[in-house]
Design a protein around this motif. Sequence first.
Motif, PDB file in Angstrom:
ATOM      1  N   GLY A  76      64.172  20.786   2.549  1.00 11.89           N
ATOM      2  CA  GLY A  76      62.877  21.189   2.064  1.00 11.89           C
ATOM      3  C   GLY A  76      62.035  20.498   1.062  1.00 11.89           C
ATOM      4  N   GLU A  78      59.370  21.626  -1.776  1.00 11.03           N
ATOM      5  CA  GLU A  78      58.650  22.743  -2.545  1.00 11.03           C
ATOM      6  C   GLU A  78      57.417  22.367  -3.100  1.00 11.03           C
ATOM      7  OE1 GLU A  78      59.752  26.029  -6.270  1.00 11.03           O
ATOM      8  OE2 GLU A  78      60.786  23.918  -6.125  1.00 11.03           O
ATOM      9  N   THR A  82      49.834  27.511  -1.893  1.00  9.00           N
ATOM     10  CA  THR A  82      49.625  27.974  -0.436  1.00  9.00           C
ATOM     11  C   THR A  82      48.816  26.726   0.016  1.00  9.00           C
ATOM     12  OG1 THR A  82      47.983  29.559  -1.068  1.00  9.00           O
ATOM     13  CG2 THR A  82      50.139  30.299  -0.648  1.00  9.00           C
ATOM     14  N   VAL A  85      50.754  24.132   1.167  1.00 11.75           N
ATOM     15  CA  VAL A  85      51.602  24.583   2.768  1.00 11.75           C
ATOM     16  C   VAL A  85      50.557  24.454   3.831  1.00 11.75           C
ATOM     17  CG1 VAL A  85      52.766  26.517   3.686  1.00 11.75           C
ATOM     18  CG2 VAL A  85      53.211  26.076   1.250  1.00 11.75           C
ATOM     19  N   GLN A 112      57.859  34.016  -0.630  1.00 16.42           N
ATOM     20  CA  GLN A 112      57.202  32.535  -0.399  1.00 16.42           C
ATOM     21  C   GLN A 112      56.296  32.394   0.846  1.00 16.42           C
ATOM     22  OE1 GLN A 112      60.826  30.648   0.939  1.00 16.42           O
ATOM     23  NE2 GLN A 112      62.059  31.047  -1.326  1.00 16.42           N
ATOM     24  N   LYS A 114      55.673  29.733   3.733  1.00 17.31           N
ATOM     25  CA  LYS A 114      56.323  28.229   4.462  1.00 17.31           C
ATOM     26  C   LYS A 114      55.676  27.936   5.708  1.00 17.31           C
ATOM     27  CE  LYS A 114      60.294  30.209   3.534  1.00 17.31           C
ATOM     28  NZ  LYS A 114      61.954  30.516   3.384  1.00 17.31           N
ATOM     29  N   TRP A 116      57.946  25.472   8.761  1.00 20.00           N
ATOM     30  CA  TRP A 116      59.134  25.047   9.258  1.00 20.00           C
ATOM     31  C   TRP A 116      58.935  23.894  10.452  1.00 20.00           C
ATOM     32  CZ3 TRP A 116      63.897  25.658   7.015  1.00 20.00           C
ATOM     33  CH2 TRP A 116      64.241  26.760   6.316  1.00 20.00           C
ATOM     34  N   GLU A 126      61.755  22.776   5.664  1.00 19.57           N
ATOM     35  CA  GLU A 126      60.779  23.883   5.418  1.00 19.57           C
ATOM     36  C   GLU A 126      59.884  22.927   4.103  1.00 19.57           C
ATOM     37  OE1 GLU A 126      61.730  27.464   3.130  1.00 19.57           O
ATOM     38  OE2 GLU A 126      63.493  26.389   2.429  1.00 19.57           O
ATOM     39  N   TYR A 128      57.278  24.812   1.441  1.00 20.41           N
ATOM     40  CA  TYR A 128      57.125  26.172   0.764  1.00 20.41           C
ATOM     41  C   TYR A 128      56.464  26.225  -0.674  1.00 20.41           C
ATOM     42  CZ  TYR A 128      61.194  25.533  -1.885  1.00 20.41           C
ATOM     43  OH  TYR A 128      62.137  25.037  -2.960  1.00 20.41           O
ATOM     44  N   THR A 129      56.135  27.202  -0.993  1.00 21.79           N
ATOM     45  CA  THR A 129      55.551  27.629  -2.175  1.00 21.79           C
ATOM     46  C   THR A 129      56.100  28.950  -2.460  1.00 21.79           C
ATOM     47  OG1 THR A 129      53.933  27.458  -3.871  1.00 21.79           O
ATOM     48  CG2 THR A 129      53.434  28.739  -1.706  1.00 21.79           C
TER      49      THR A 129
END
Length: 172
Positions: A76, A78, A82, A85, A112, A114, A116, A126, A128-129
Motif C-alpha cells: 500500500g 499511505e 482523502t 486517495v 480509512q 482507500k 485498491w 491499496e 489509503y488515508t
Amino acid sequence: MSSSTPSTGRVQLALNVSDLEASVAFYTAMFGVEPHKRRPGYANFAVAEPPLKLVLVETGEDVRGSGTAGALNHLGVEVASTDDVEAARARFTEAGLAAFDENDTTCCYALQDKVWVHDPAGAPWEVYTVKDEDPTNPRDAFDRPVGLSGDGACCTPDAGHAERAAEGACCP
C-alpha cells in the motif's frame, strides 16, 4: 512528480507472520522503533527512515510458511488525505486500471478511505488515508465480511468484490 501525485506518503508493506512477538522484536531491532499500534495478532510500525508503514498480521504457519513464500499480505501507499486517495483513484481510472473503492471502512483497527488495484501478477495494492486511529468499533485484520479474499488482508477485494460491495456484502 505530477500534480496528481501526493506530496506526502509512505509505502506500506503488510506481512504475514507466524510468530508476532518474535517478528515485533526483530523489526523493532531492525528499524530502531517500537510499534506504532499493537492489537491481538496485529502490529504496525510507522518508520520515519526509510518512510515505511510496516504492518504485521499474525497468521498460522500453514498460511505463512517459511522464507518469502506466503510472507506478502498486501502492499500500500499511505497518503495524507482523502484528496490524495481521490487523486490516486482518478489516476487509476485514467490509466484504465480496475479499481475498487472503500470509503469510511474500519479495518486494521483504524477508520480509512482507500482505493485498491492489483498489479499484473495479482498483488493487491491499496492507496489509503487514516481518518481515525482509534474508532469506536475497530475491526482487526481477520474480521472480514463474506466474499473477501482469504489472504489475510482486511478488505482486500477478490475478483467479485465490486459486485458484492454494491449489494452491501463487503467492508462498510
